[in-house]
Design an enzyme around this catalytic site. Sequence first.
Site, PDB file in Angstrom:
ATOM      1  N   HIS A   1      -7.921   6.371  -0.075  1.00  0.00           N
ATOM      2  CA  HIS A   1      -6.550   5.860  -0.173  1.00  0.00           C
ATOM      3  C   HIS A   1      -6.309   4.777   0.878  1.00  0.00           C
ATOM      4  O   HIS A   1      -5.628   3.786   0.598  1.00  0.00           O
ATOM      5  CB  HIS A   1      -5.578   7.017   0.012  1.00  0.00           C
ATOM      6  CG  HIS A   1      -4.138   6.645  -0.107  1.00  0.00           C
ATOM      7  ND1 HIS A   1      -3.599   6.104  -1.253  1.00  0.00           N
ATOM      8  CD2 HIS A   1      -3.105   6.725   0.787  1.00  0.00           C
ATOM      9  CE1 HIS A   1      -2.303   5.882  -1.082  1.00  0.00           C
ATOM     10  NE2 HIS A   1      -1.986   6.234   0.152  1.00  0.00           N
TER      11      HIS A   1
ATOM     12  N   HIS B   1       0.837  -1.196   0.000  1.00  0.00           N
ATOM     13  CA  HIS B   1       0.000   0.000   0.000  1.00  0.00           C
ATOM     14  C   HIS B   1       0.875   1.250   0.000  1.00  0.00           C
ATOM     15  O   HIS B   1       1.843   1.339   0.753  1.00  0.00           O
ATOM     16  CB  HIS B   1      -0.907   0.008   1.235  1.00  0.00           C
ATOM     17  CG  HIS B   1      -1.720   1.258   1.385  1.00  0.00           C
ATOM     18  ND1 HIS B   1      -1.553   2.146   2.422  1.00  0.00           N
ATOM     19  CD2 HIS B   1      -2.711   1.770   0.598  1.00  0.00           C
ATOM     20  CE1 HIS B   1      -2.407   3.145   2.276  1.00  0.00           C
ATOM     21  NE2 HIS B   1      -3.127   2.941   1.182  1.00  0.00           N
ATOM     22  N   SER B   2       0.571   2.195  -0.884  1.00  0.00           N
ATOM     23  CA  SER B   2       1.170   3.529  -0.877  1.00  0.00           C
ATOM     24  C   SER B   2       2.703   3.453  -0.910  1.00  0.00           C
ATOM     25  O   SER B   2       3.285   2.846  -1.807  1.00  0.00           O
ATOM     26  CB  SER B   2       0.654   4.291   0.346  1.00  0.00           C
ATOM     27  OG  SER B   2       0.875   5.663   0.237  1.00  0.00           O
ATOM     28  N   TYR B   3       3.387   4.066   0.086  1.00  0.00           N
ATOM     29  CA  TYR B   3       4.853   4.011   0.163  1.00  0.00           C
ATOM     30  C   TYR B   3       5.369   2.577   0.172  1.00  0.00           C
ATOM     31  O   TYR B   3       6.484   2.300  -0.304  1.00  0.00           O
ATOM     32  CB  TYR B   3       5.333   4.753   1.418  1.00  0.00           C
ATOM     33  CG  TYR B   3       6.723   4.392   1.882  1.00  0.00           C
ATOM     34  CD1 TYR B   3       7.846   4.899   1.229  1.00  0.00           C
ATOM     35  CD2 TYR B   3       6.917   3.533   2.972  1.00  0.00           C
ATOM     36  CE1 TYR B   3       9.131   4.564   1.662  1.00  0.00           C
ATOM     37  CE2 TYR B   3       8.188   3.198   3.400  1.00  0.00           C
ATOM     38  CZ  TYR B   3       9.288   3.706   2.734  1.00  0.00           C
ATOM     39  OH  TYR B   3      10.562   3.375   3.154  1.00  0.00           O
TER      40      TYR B   3
END
Length: 248
Positions: free
Chosen positions: A227, A84-86
């Site tokens: 997000h 997820h994300s970073y």
Amino acid sequence: MSAAPISARPPFVLLHGGRHGGWCWKHVATALRQEGHVVYTPTLTGLGERAHLLSPSIGLDTHVQDLVATFEFEDIEDAVLVAHSYGGMVASGAMERIADRVRSIVYLDAHLPRTGESHGDMVGPARAAGHVAMAQDGGEGWYIPPSDASWYGVTDPDDAAWINSRTTAQPLKTYQDPVGSTDRAWSHPGMFVECVPSTLEPHALDRVRKRHTNDPDFEYRVLHATHDAMVTAPDAVTKLLLEAAGNR
């Protein structure tokens, strides 16, 4: 959904994003375990319940090693790796060493960098400068303080309170370090899930959409969720992850 044979139930490794921890996967991990999967939710050094280890020396390579060590010490094979994300930065770098242990990789509104790119390259100069300013203003110049859950699109008061009580600081160095080779991440079967509206930059989304059109082993999905979809839409995320595992 129909249950898959036990032999077709691969383990899941769920990797969190920046300023989060393994805690953020609680609802999804529970649902996957109920489907018969073994689930790992490692927390990267200096974050979450490992926040007491926060230091200026923690960089992207530290987090890559965290993920590699999870696979090695837990003897994980044939896994679905979810970032997820970073966490996409970390997973992409780690794939050079763990690709043979990964069935497929899922990027949940996550960064998919090319070799040598940093998180700052992925988010663009304006947001990268904003992270530096946040570190200077409230992080002693080397860490980024937690952001309110509203930044992740979370509006439900209970979800926001839960997230805000658990997010922790992020070493700025992890956002500035270039990732090593990501060739194996780019050639591996996988899925990209864009959460709409996404917090990712248009150029980052354009490159994965282009890959989808050119790579039959790479799926592109759109999820109408925040997000932090693993918190706000765990059922929908779980369904997509089961599809990625082959449990259709």
